[in-house]
Design a protein around this motif. Structure first.
Motif, short mmCIF file in Angstrom:
data_model
loop_
_atom_site.label_atom_id
_atom_site.label_comp_id
_atom_site.label_asym_id
_atom_site.label_seq_id
_atom_site.Cartn_x
_atom_site.Cartn_y
_atom_site.Cartn_z
N ALA A 174 -1.40 -6.71 12.39
CA ALA A 174 -0.62 -5.75 13.18
C ALA A 174 -0.91 -5.92 14.66
CB ALA A 174 -0.90 -4.33 12.73
N LEU A 175 -2.19 -6.10 14.98
CA LEU A 175 -2.58 -6.27 16.38
C LEU A 175 -1.98 -7.54 16.95
CD1 LEU A 175 -6.26 -5.12 16.01
CD2 LEU A 175 -4.58 -4.02 17.46
N LEU A 176 -2.10 -8.62 16.20
CA LEU A 176 -1.56 -9.89 16.67
C LEU A 176 -0.06 -9.80 16.86
CD1 LEU A 176 -3.58 -12.31 14.39
CD2 LEU A 176 -3.88 -11.96 16.83
N SER A 177 0.59 -9.17 15.90
CA SER A 177 2.04 -9.03 15.98
C SER A 177 2.44 -8.26 17.22
CB SER A 177 2.52 -8.32 14.71
OG SER A 177 3.85 -7.95 14.86
N LEU B 187 -1.51 -5.76 3.43
CA LEU B 187 -0.59 -4.68 3.08
C LEU B 187 0.80 -4.98 3.61
CD1 LEU B 187 -3.00 -1.80 3.96
CD2 LEU B 187 -2.17 -2.33 1.69
N PHE B 188 0.83 -5.71 4.73
CA PHE B 188 2.12 -6.05 5.31
C PHE B 188 1.94 -7.30 6.16
CE2 PHE B 188 6.32 -5.46 6.74
CZ PHE B 188 6.35 -5.79 8.08
N LEU B 189 2.88 -8.19 6.06
CA LEU B 189 2.79 -9.43 6.83
C LEU B 189 3.88 -9.43 7.89
CD1 LEU B 189 1.31 -12.19 6.97
CD2 LEU B 189 3.14 -13.09 5.57
N PRO B 190 3.51 -9.30 9.17
CA PRO B 190 4.54 -9.29 10.21
C PRO B 190 5.19 -10.66 10.33
CG PRO B 190 2.43 -8.49 11.03
CD PRO B 190 2.17 -9.13 9.72
N SER B 191 6.44 -10.64 10.73
CA SER B 191 7.20 -11.89 10.71
C SER B 191 6.96 -12.76 11.93
CB SER B 191 8.69 -11.57 10.59
OG SER B 191 9.02 -10.62 11.60
N SER C 298 -0.20 -18.70 0.86
CA SER C 298 -0.82 -18.73 -0.46
C SER C 298 -1.52 -17.42 -0.76
CB SER C 298 -1.83 -19.88 -0.54
OG SER C 298 -2.88 -19.63 0.37
N ALA C 299 -1.98 -16.76 0.29
CA ALA C 299 -2.66 -15.48 0.07
C ALA C 299 -1.65 -14.39 -0.28
CB ALA C 299 -3.44 -15.08 1.32
N SER C 300 -0.54 -14.40 0.46
CA SER C 300 0.33 -13.24 0.33
C SER C 300 1.53 -13.47 -0.55
CB SER C 300 0.80 -12.77 1.71
OG SER C 300 1.34 -13.88 2.38
N GLY C 301 1.86 -14.72 -0.78
CA GLY C 301 3.04 -14.94 -1.60
C GLY C 301 4.32 -14.73 -0.82
N TYR C 302 4.19 -14.36 0.46
CA TYR C 302 5.40 -14.27 1.27
C TYR C 302 5.59 -15.60 1.96
CZ TYR C 302 4.67 -9.19 1.18
OH TYR C 302 4.48 -7.90 0.82
N PHE D 117 -7.09 -4.14 4.12
CA PHE D 117 -6.85 -3.25 5.26
C PHE D 117 -7.21 -3.95 6.56
CE2 PHE D 117 -6.55 0.41 7.83
CZ PHE D 117 -7.68 0.48 8.62
N GLY D 118 -8.39 -4.58 6.56
CA GLY D 118 -8.84 -5.24 7.77
C GLY D 118 -7.87 -6.32 8.21
N LEU D 119 -7.44 -7.09 7.23
CA LEU D 119 -6.52 -8.19 7.54
C LEU D 119 -5.20 -7.65 8.04
CD1 LEU D 119 -6.39 -11.23 7.47
CD2 LEU D 119 -5.39 -11.09 5.20
N SER D 120 -4.71 -6.61 7.38
CA SER D 120 -3.42 -6.04 7.81
C SER D 120 -3.52 -5.49 9.22
CB SER D 120 -3.00 -4.93 6.86
OG SER D 120 -3.31 -5.26 5.56
#
Lengths: 133, 424
Positions: free
Chosen positions: B342-345, B387-391, B415-419, B335-338
């Motif tokens: 989100a903020l950075l995005s 939870l979600f990786l912004p592009s 490597s963390a997210s697999g995306y 959650f924290g990372l997401s």
């Protein structure tokens, strides 16, 4: 024909001859005199009708008060159709005798079945241990 | 005097209706209730007002003897039963309580309209339900608790013949007095929130004047719930939101409340969540935090640059107990990372859009500092799957960092997210 919600629809059937089937298998025929919200019934000039094969016999019972939850179904008797019946009406003694014979035959066949089953090493639970409703 | 009473009653055999008399009309005639406002669906009303079908006049009944036992059941008693059955059909919200009835008549209406349009006149006489109206019941206590007794007594009147008694009531003392009160409190707030959501759904169907009233109601309730969540205990005013948020249902409550809050209130919530992130993370045993992600993300997408920088700055605060920044802790929690992503995005989106941002003095500095810090943290620590990786994250880092660092970041994130973190 319009009808009213729930048990209120029975109000239209009051003072009419009805056939009531009970959960214990009895058939009652009587005039529906009074009901309540649980469909408890008051039957007047009630007759318990026993059917065996093509014969039937009536036992006069008088006034019946039936608890609503014990009724399987009930319906108004069509007095025209009641006159022309295929079944043969017999006396009470005769029909009770017929019933007894039928019961005996059933019990006998049950006994034979149970025996056959036991011989094969299986077991069938008795009816009173099952939930019969 | 109805036609039925004028006729002599015939014996145990039922009287066949005369041509001019129809049982259904008679039933309705007999049981007329005072102050009737029929609560039927209009289509239903239409069906009932149509002429009832002609009874069979072909069968002729031979008159029998008078039935002395007739009318044992008085009209009053019959009315009583009808009233009882009718009460079950009353409702203030028929669409909720009697959905299938309403839906059925709505569809029937639609079908008949369709058939009329096509000129199809095949009328089907199906049995119709007659529901004479009964005045709305007064409230009464169905279950009475007599003082000093252990149990409860069910009061039955004709309004409700039976009422189940709850076996568990709140009279028994609790060992732990504190906890149930909070949960009960949250439940009450939830009920209020559900009303707000219902109102939001309803306002689409409602007229303009009612809508105004509805919106006012909604606003009032939202503010109530918000202030209640904020200060559960009036004495402990320094711990805003926290007691509620530590309970997983409280998190869900806040998540569902967020869309209704004003921007400022929502920003306050976001800031508070960020500030208390370490405690929230460490005490999130049910892993209910992610439920807050979606609504908070929406809040983030509406932030201005200054507001964003303000929130982001919170991440760089060091937690006294562990001597780590919130940032470090956030990276190890999805959650924290997401939230961070989100903020950075959002920041990147604001920078890359052509909308003038009106930043405050020092905003850009704080921003670039924070981005550097974040990049540092992200490249060296092992990350969890967000939870979600912004592009547009890598685009952001490309702005400020050298290629090597960016590459390292990229591989770490991937490597963390697999995306695949796409660089535009």
């Amino acid at each position: 024909m319009n009808y009213m919600p729930g048990t209120a629809s029975l109000i239209e059937d009051i003072d009419k001859k009805h056939l009531v089937l009970l959960r214990d298998g009895r058939t009652l025929i009587g005039i529906l005199r009074s009901i309540d919200q649980f469909a408890n019934l008051v039957l007047h000039q009630t007759v318990e009708r026993i059917h065996v094969g093509k014969k039937f016999g009536d036992i006069p019972r008088g006034i019946f008060v039936v608890r609503g939850e014990n009724v399987v179904l009930l319906g108004e008797v069509d007095l025209d159709k009641e006159c022309d019946q295929i079944l043969q009406r017999v006396s009470i003694e005769e029909i009770l005798e017929e019933q007894r014979i039928e019961q005996q035959a059933k019990q006998e066949s049950e006994r034979l079945k149970l025996q056959a089953v036991k011989e094969r090493g299986l077991s069938i639970p008795k009816a009173d241990t099952l939930d019969d409703f | 005097m109805t036609p039925k009473m004028a006729q002599p009653r015939f014996g145990p055999l039922s009287p066949r209706p005369a041509p001019f008399y129809s049982p259904s009309a008679n039933a309705l005639q007999r049981f007329r209730f005072p102050g009737s406002v029929i609560q039927l669906h209009p289509q239903h009303k239409r069906l009932l007002s149509q002429r009832p079908p002609k009874p069979h006049s072909s069968t002729y009944r031979k008159p029998e003897r008078w039935d002395p036992y007739a009318e044992l059941m008085s009209d009053k008693e019959k009315e009583w039963i009808i009233r009882l059955q009718m009460i079950q059909l009353q409702s203030e919200n028929p669409h909720l309580d009697d959905y299938y009835y309403q839906e059925y008549y709505k569809r029937m209406e639609a079908k008949l309209a369709e058939e009329e349009k096509r000129g199809d006149w095949a009328k089907r006489e199906t049995p119709k339900l007659t529901t004479p109206y009964v005045t709305k019941t007064e409230y009464y206590t169905p279950v009475v608790h007599i003082e000093g007794s252990l149990g409860q007594v069910a009061v039955s009147t004709c309004f409700s013949p039976r009422r189940a008694i709850d076996t568990i009531r709140g009279h028994s003392p609790d060992e732990d007095g504190r906890h149930p009160r909070l949960e009960v409190h949250i439940e009450k707030l939830f009920s209020a929130l559900l009303e707000v959501e219902e109102a939001a759904r309803r306002k689409v169907y409602v007229s303009v004047e009612e809508k105004q009233q509805l919106l006012q109601d909604m606003q009032r309730k939202v503010e109530q719930v918000y202030s209640q969540i904020r200060h559960t205990n009036p004495q402990e005013s320094n711990e805003e939101f926290l007691p509620c948020l530590l309970v997983s249902k409280g998190k869900r409550l806040l998540a569902r409340l967020l869309p209704f809050l004003s921007h400022d209130a929502a920003l306050h919530v976001l800031t508070m969540v960020t500030t208390h992130l370490p405690m929230l993370i460490s005490k999130d045993l049910d892993e209910a935090l992610p439920v807050l992600y979606a609504p908070l993300r929406d809040v983030v997408s509406a932030l201005s640059f200054s507001q964003l920088v303000g929130v982001l700055k919170e991440f760089t605060v060091t937690v006294p107990e562990t001597n780590e920044t919130i940032l470090t802790l956030a990276c190890q929690n999805e959650f924290g990372l997401s939230l961070l992503y989100a903020l950075l995005s959002q920041g990147e989106r604001l920078l890359s859009s052509n909308v003038p941002m009106e930043p405050n003095i020092g905003d850009f500095e704080t921003w670039t500092d924070t981005v550097f810090q974040v990049a540092q943290q992200l490249s060296k620590a092992s990350l969890v799957e967000p939870l979600f990786l912004p592009s547009n994250l890598l685009t952001l880092f490309c702005r400020y960092l050298d290629k090597r660092t960016v590459h390292q970041l990229k591989s770490n994130i991937e490597s963390a997210s697999g995306y695949l973190a796409v660089v535009s």
